[in-house]
Every structure is written in structure tokens, then in C-alpha cells.
Scaffold this active site. Structure first.
Site, short mmCIF file in Angstrom:
data_model
loop_
_atom_site.label_atom_id
_atom_site.label_comp_id
_atom_site.label_asym_id
_atom_site.label_seq_id
_atom_site.Cartn_x
_atom_site.Cartn_y
_atom_site.Cartn_z
N CYS A 73 0.88 -1.16 0.00
CA CYS A 73 0.00 0.00 0.00
C CYS A 73 0.92 1.21 0.00
O CYS A 73 1.77 1.36 0.89
CB CYS A 73 -0.85 -0.02 1.27
N HIS A 185 -4.15 0.94 -6.78
CA HIS A 185 -5.31 0.81 -7.65
C HIS A 185 -5.02 1.14 -9.12
O HIS A 185 -5.78 0.76 -9.99
CB HIS A 185 -6.43 1.73 -7.17
#
Ligand code: DGL
Length: 272
Positions: A73, A185
Site C-alpha cells: 500500500c 489501484h
């Protein structure tokens, strides 16, 4: 040889793009994936809060017996990687240095753009990482708050294209030739970025660079698993297992099967 699994965590399901690249690069390894779906997104949160969440989640993986942890992340890496490396005994690989390295190698005009969440851009860590490798490189970073919710909604429409064009504009204005797509993403809308930036701009995706770094780390430390075997992945989320499965199967294009829930309270108590 080391048969322990690799731990991968993210604020939610986005880190599955990193897991995907890790499976492609290291099909013989086992993985344990933990998504902090109950507290997603991390991107708009202050650094102190992201640090606390990341430490809880990564410590839980370490207690489970993993041999290496991937902070899959960008927001968590930007806010918490040094803290995780200080507090944990196992090696922790983040998603930021590998892309900075790849961008410095790729750029020809030494102008590099970064697109990421607010937390990642505010941390300034991409600019630092690039300038540690090339003090003369210029870095222009743009926070893209609209993109994560739009990508999670799954709708690829005019609004998504307009948002990408809006965020790309300041980078095109200063003629960057390399762009770091610094968010889990973004690989999911790779064709949109490719059309907006065109062939002459090199796009650097976190997931691919990170998988390469994880494979190298295992090899150099001599902690790879047996190469002839086929690895497996187990999935955990702090949020709804059904939502994780639905989003995850779309992100990973792989039947995810069973997803177990880990309670936030459990993570907090373990960390206390
Ligand atoms: N995983 C986050 C990142 O890569 C995006 C989603 C979030 O904001 O939590 O920065």
C-alpha cells in the site's frame, strides 16, 4: 530453503495488484494477504493514524509466522515503512523505493511525475527517494483523491477519463518523461493512463517493481521456498469477507475462495 509464507498487507483489496505480480514472479511461494477493509481508505488519513493501523496489521502478520512482509500500500509505505522496519524483526519491503529506482533509471530528461493519494504525496517520500538516487532530478507530485473511489466503483466512463486528464495536466505542462503511478489501484486502469500520457512517457507501476524487489530480497537472504512446488495464498480482511471477495476477484481475476475475518479489536488488543 524457507517454507514460511510471505505476508502482504494493504488498506483493502488494492494490494492484490501487488500480490498478483508477486505470484507471477514467485509462483513457488506461499502468501498470506491481510486487507484492512474496515479502515479503508488510508489515503485521506493523517500520517499518525496510518502508522498505527499499519503497525497493528503488520505485527499481526509477523505473529502469524511470515518470513517477510510486503507493505503493499503506497499510503502505508509512505507513512509507516521506517516505523515498521524499526519495530519488526522480519524484513519489510515497501512499494516506494523500487519505483523511485526504476523511474531514475528510465528518465532521459530527469523530470519525473508522481500520481498518488493525498497521504503519499504529502509525505514527500517519492521526491526524497528519487533525489537520494539523483539529486538533480526534478519531481512533480499530484494527489489524486478522486481516483481510488472511481476505480473501486468499477465504472470506466467519461468522468474517470476527465479525472485522469485533470491530474495528468500539471505533469504534462512541465514535460515529465516518466510517471510513477504510486497507488495500488492504478494498474487496474492502465490503458487509461497509457492513452492520456502516450508512448513517449514511461509509466512506472508499483506492483511490478515491488515483486522484483521481494524476489531479490528472498534470494539474497537465502530464504526462498523450494522452486519446484506450487504456492498457495490465504486471505484475511478486517472488513466484510463478501465485499473483499467481490472486489478481490475483480482486482485479481482469480477465484479467491475462502476469506477469514480478523477483528479490529483483536488487532488493537494485540498491539496494546
Ligand atoms: N492502497 C492505497 C494506496 O496505495 C489506496 C487506497 C487507500 O487510500 O487506502 O495508497
Amino acid at each position: 530453503m524457507d517454507g514460511r509464507p510471505i505476508g502482504i498487507f494493504d488498506s483493502g483489496a488494492g494490494g492484490l495488484t501487488v500480490l498478483h505480480e508477486c505470484i507471477v514472479t514467485m509462483p513457488h511461494e506461499d502468501f498470506v494477504y491481510l486487507g484492512d477493509g474496515a479502515r479503508c481508505p488510508y489515503g485521506p488519513r493523517p500520517a499518525g493514524e496510518i502508522q498505527r493501523f499499519a503497525l497493528e496489521v503488520a505485527s499481526h502478520l509477523e505473529r502469524g509466522g511470515v518470513k517477510l512482509i510486503v507493505a503493499a500500500c503506497n499510503s502505508a509505505t509512505a507513512a509507516a515503512l521506517p516505523l515498521l522496519q524499526e519495530k519488526l524483526a522480519v524484513p519489510v519491503v515497501g512499494v516506494l523505493t523500487p519505483e523511485a529506482h526504476a523511474a531514475v533509471q528510465a528518465t532521459r530528461n530527469r523530470r519525473i511525475g508522481v500520481l498518488a493519494t493525498e497521504a503519499t504525496v504529502e509525505s514527500g517520500r517519492y521526491a526524497n527517494a528519487v533525489q537520494t538516487l539523483d539529486a538533480g532530478a526534478a519531481v512533480v507530485s499530484v494527489a489524486c483523491p478522486k481516483l481510488v473511489p472511481m476505480i473501486e466503483s468499477g465504472t470506466v466512463d467519461g468522468a474517470l477519463h476527465a479525472a485522469v486528464r485533470e491530474y495528468a495536466a500539471p505533469l504534462k505542462e512541465v514535460a515529465v518523461d516518466t510517471v510513477i503511478l504510486g497507488c495500488t489501484h492504478y494498474p487496474l486502469i492502465r490503458p487509461v493512463f497509457e492513452r492520456v500520457f502516450g508512448r513517449r512517457t514511461t509509466l512506472i507501476f508499483s506492483a511490478e517493481e515491488t515483486a522484483r524487489e521481494v524476489a531479490e530480497t528472498l534470494e539474497r537472504k537465502g530464504i526462498e521456498n523450494e522452486r519446484s512446488r506450487e504456492g498457495a495464498t490465504t486471505f484475511f480482511t478486517t472488513g466484510s469477507p463478501e465485499e473483499f471477495r467481490a472486489l478481490g476477484e475483480r482486482f485479481l481475476q482469480l477465484p479467491i475462495g475462502s476469506v477469514e475475518r480478523v477483528g479490529i479489536r483483536e488487532l488493537e488488543l494485540e498491539a496494546a
